[in-house]
Design a protein around this motif. Structure first.
Motif, short mmCIF file in Angstrom:
data_model
loop_
_atom_site.label_atom_id
_atom_site.label_comp_id
_atom_site.label_asym_id
_atom_site.label_seq_id
_atom_site.Cartn_x
_atom_site.Cartn_y
_atom_site.Cartn_z
N PRO A 3 33.66 27.76 52.30
CA PRO A 3 32.70 28.70 52.87
C PRO A 3 32.00 28.14 54.11
CG PRO A 3 32.14 28.16 50.59
CD PRO A 3 33.47 27.58 50.86
N ALA A 49 22.67 37.48 50.29
CA ALA A 49 22.16 38.84 50.13
C ALA A 49 23.18 39.70 49.41
CB ALA A 49 21.84 39.43 51.49
N ARG A 50 22.70 40.55 48.49
CA ARG A 50 23.60 41.44 47.77
C ARG A 50 23.63 42.80 48.43
NH1 ARG A 50 22.46 42.02 41.74
NH2 ARG A 50 20.48 42.70 42.58
N ARG A 57 29.47 31.46 38.03
CA ARG A 57 30.64 31.18 38.86
C ARG A 57 31.89 31.03 37.99
NH1 ARG A 57 30.75 29.10 44.30
NH2 ARG A 57 32.59 27.80 44.57
N ARG A 113 38.76 36.65 36.84
CA ARG A 113 39.92 36.74 37.74
C ARG A 113 41.18 36.25 37.06
NH1 ARG A 113 35.97 35.43 41.59
NH2 ARG A 113 36.47 33.23 41.77
N TRP A 120 26.55 39.09 38.01
CA TRP A 120 25.56 38.57 38.95
C TRP A 120 24.33 39.45 39.04
CZ3 TRP A 120 26.54 33.88 41.19
CH2 TRP A 120 27.84 33.40 41.02
N ALA A 133 28.02 39.86 46.96
CA ALA A 133 27.45 39.11 48.08
C ALA A 133 27.97 39.71 49.39
CB ALA A 133 27.82 37.64 47.99
N ARG A 183 36.60 32.78 51.71
CA ARG A 183 36.20 32.88 50.31
C ARG A 183 34.71 33.12 50.19
NH1 ARG A 183 39.63 31.18 46.42
NH2 ARG A 183 41.61 30.36 47.17
N GLY A 197 31.12 32.37 49.10
CA GLY A 197 30.42 31.12 48.82
C GLY A 197 29.74 31.13 47.47
N GLN A 198 29.54 32.30 46.91
CA GLN A 198 28.83 32.40 45.64
C GLN A 198 29.76 32.32 44.44
OE1 GLN A 198 25.14 34.85 44.74
NE2 GLN A 198 26.76 36.28 44.22
N CYS A 199 30.84 33.11 44.44
CA CYS A 199 31.70 33.15 43.24
C CYS A 199 33.12 32.65 43.52
CB CYS A 199 31.74 34.56 42.66
SG CYS A 199 32.81 35.69 43.54
N ASP A 200 33.40 32.27 44.76
CA ASP A 200 34.68 31.66 45.12
C ASP A 200 35.86 32.64 45.16
OD1 ASP A 200 35.76 29.27 46.08
OD2 ASP A 200 36.75 28.86 44.18
N ALA A 201 35.59 33.94 45.07
CA ALA A 201 36.68 34.92 45.17
C ALA A 201 37.16 35.00 46.62
CB ALA A 201 36.21 36.30 44.71
#
Lengths: 228, 211
Positions: free
Chosen positions: A7, A26-27, A156, A163, A223, B16, B30, B32-36
């Motif tokens: 990231p 931010a969501r 996480r 997934r 989340w 996010a 990707r 940064g929060q959940c790596d998806a």
């Protein structure tokens, strides 16, 4: 070929992370945005004012979250769990060789391979038809229970677990296809015949139901709870 | 008209929100929060993508026309195609399962390839959107989880091993075509189809919006 980009390798992602290293990015929900589940377009959220809003780009209905996610996931999961019993108890295949026939279940197929020394193939079938479905039941059950409580535990990892369930799920159809191919090939009337039995119907339906169950689950709910 | 933001991307796994950045071909962004995976820059341009889709169509035809496995037992021969395999389930009490099986290994891959040929064939002529583009793209997204060519291939291989102790088994041309189809369909019908939306967006220069 595709190299995973951390990231912080990218401007904006890194930017957001640096601004507030301890808090979450931010969501969309808080920003008044909603993303289309079919094409990914980010739109302004007007679902409050108008009930049903189609995506301006692809026309699919916009949702903040998948509708009735937890209830639907539970319902499909429980249905799958119930049908998993006849899928294992009832025979999936009938083999007749020179007049003498025998039924076999999924587990007896695994045992037959194991006892003849084909450990690799026994393992493949065991993973696809026992380990994967059972793992899916447990994983989805865990995700549902922890999400209902709004738990912030291991978010996480739970996202990754979801997934994995999505990616691995459909491999369980393996057994159905093996029965199909074998039954299509072995039809030497009287000499040798293989026929599908009702167990394989239950098993196939279990796989489809667990796939639908996983699809109904909305991983964003993981989340949505408060931070500890 | 509803306001939309093509410069933003929302992680579909955790909500996010990020600003899109341009990626080099093959790079992946990707969350940064959940790596998806948020999105990736395709290694393929439309022409190459279309070429691989045509190859997938050829592999599909061969995989469905020729037998995948041939066997012989004391002078008796038998062979099966993908379709015959699905149809073999249609006898007896388990008959209904033949329908989803045929869908997963034949109908869905066929629709994926056909829809892609339609969409890409138009897109390569100046980034045009094919008639029914919106519906085709939604269908492609919805069909993806139900396409099971790779499971079919593993099923054929397991069947070969299962039968090899009982009869003489030989692979048919269909098995190689199924293997080729598996690889090609994974490439052409993967989750990167989103960028076709940006690619075919009118008013934009060609090739932009690939990020």
């Amino acid at each position: 070929m595709s190299r995973p980009a951390a990231p912080d390798a990218h401007g904006s992602v890194a930017h957001q992370r640096e601004e507030a290293p301890m808090s979450r990015p931010a969501r969309a929900l808080d920003l008044g945005l909603v993303s289309c589940h079919a094409c990914g377009l980010v739109c302004e959220d007007v679902l409050e004012r108008q009930g049903r809003v189609p995506c301006p780009r692809c026309g699919a209905a916009l949702h903040r979250r998948k509708p009735d996610s937890l209830a639907r996931t539970w319902a499909l999961l429980i249905a799958a769990l119930i049908l998993y019993i006849p899928a294992n108890v009832l025979p999936v295949m009938y083999t007749s060789l020179l007049g003498s026939g025998s039924d076999s279940t999924i587990l007896s197929g695994v045992v037959a391979f194991w006892s003849t020394g084909s450990y690799g193939i026994a393992l493949v079938i065991f993973i696809a038809s026992v380990a994967v479905p059972c793992g899916k039941f447990l994983s989805l059950g865990l995700l549902l229970a922890s999400t209902r409580r709004g738990s912030s535990w291991a978010r996480r990892e739970r996202s990754k677990l979801y997934r994995m369930v999505e990616v691995v799920g459909y491999w369980s159809m393996l057994d159905v296809l093996v029965v199909a191919v074998v039954a299509a090939l072995i039809r030497f009337h009287g000499l040798a015949d293989i026929e599908p039995r009702v167990g394989i119907l239950y098993f196939g339906v279990v796989v489809i139901l667990t796939m639908l169950s996983a699809m109904s689950f909305d991983p964003r709910l993981i989340w949505d709870g408060k931070d500890e | 008209m509803l306001k939309s933001f093509t410069n933003l991307v929302v992680c579909e796994h955790c909500d996010a929100t990020y600003t899109r950045v341009a990626l080099a071909p093959g790079e992946v962004a990707r969350c940064g929060q959940c790596d998806a995976v948020l999105y990736r820059a395709s290694l393929l341009d439309v022409d190459r993508w279309l070429a691989l889709t045509v190859a997938a169509a050829v592999a599909f035809v061969i995989a469905n026309v020729s037998p995948v496995v041939k066997i012989s037992l004391q002078g008796l021969h038998s062979q099966a195609t993908l379709w015959q395999s699905a149809a073999a389930l249609a006898h007896g009490p388990a008959a209904p399962i033949a329908v989803p099986t045929a869908l997963a290994i034949i109908v869905v891959p066929f629709m994926q390839v056909s829809l892609l040929l339609w969409v890409l064939g138009h897109a390569r002529r100046g980034g045009r959107r094919a008639p029914g583009f919106r519906l085709a793209m939604r269908m492609l997204a919805g069909l993806r989880p139900w396409s099971m060519v790779e499971v079919a291939l593993l099923g054929i291989l397991v069947s070969v091993i299962k039968l090899s102790s009982m009869v003489e088994v030989a692979p048919g041309a269909g098995i190689w075509a199924t293997a080729a189809l598996m690889i090609l369909i994974t490439i052409v019908a993967s989750r990167d189809i989103h960028w076709l939306w940006e690619f075919t967006d009118r008013g934009r220069p060609r090739g932009e919006g690939r990020s």
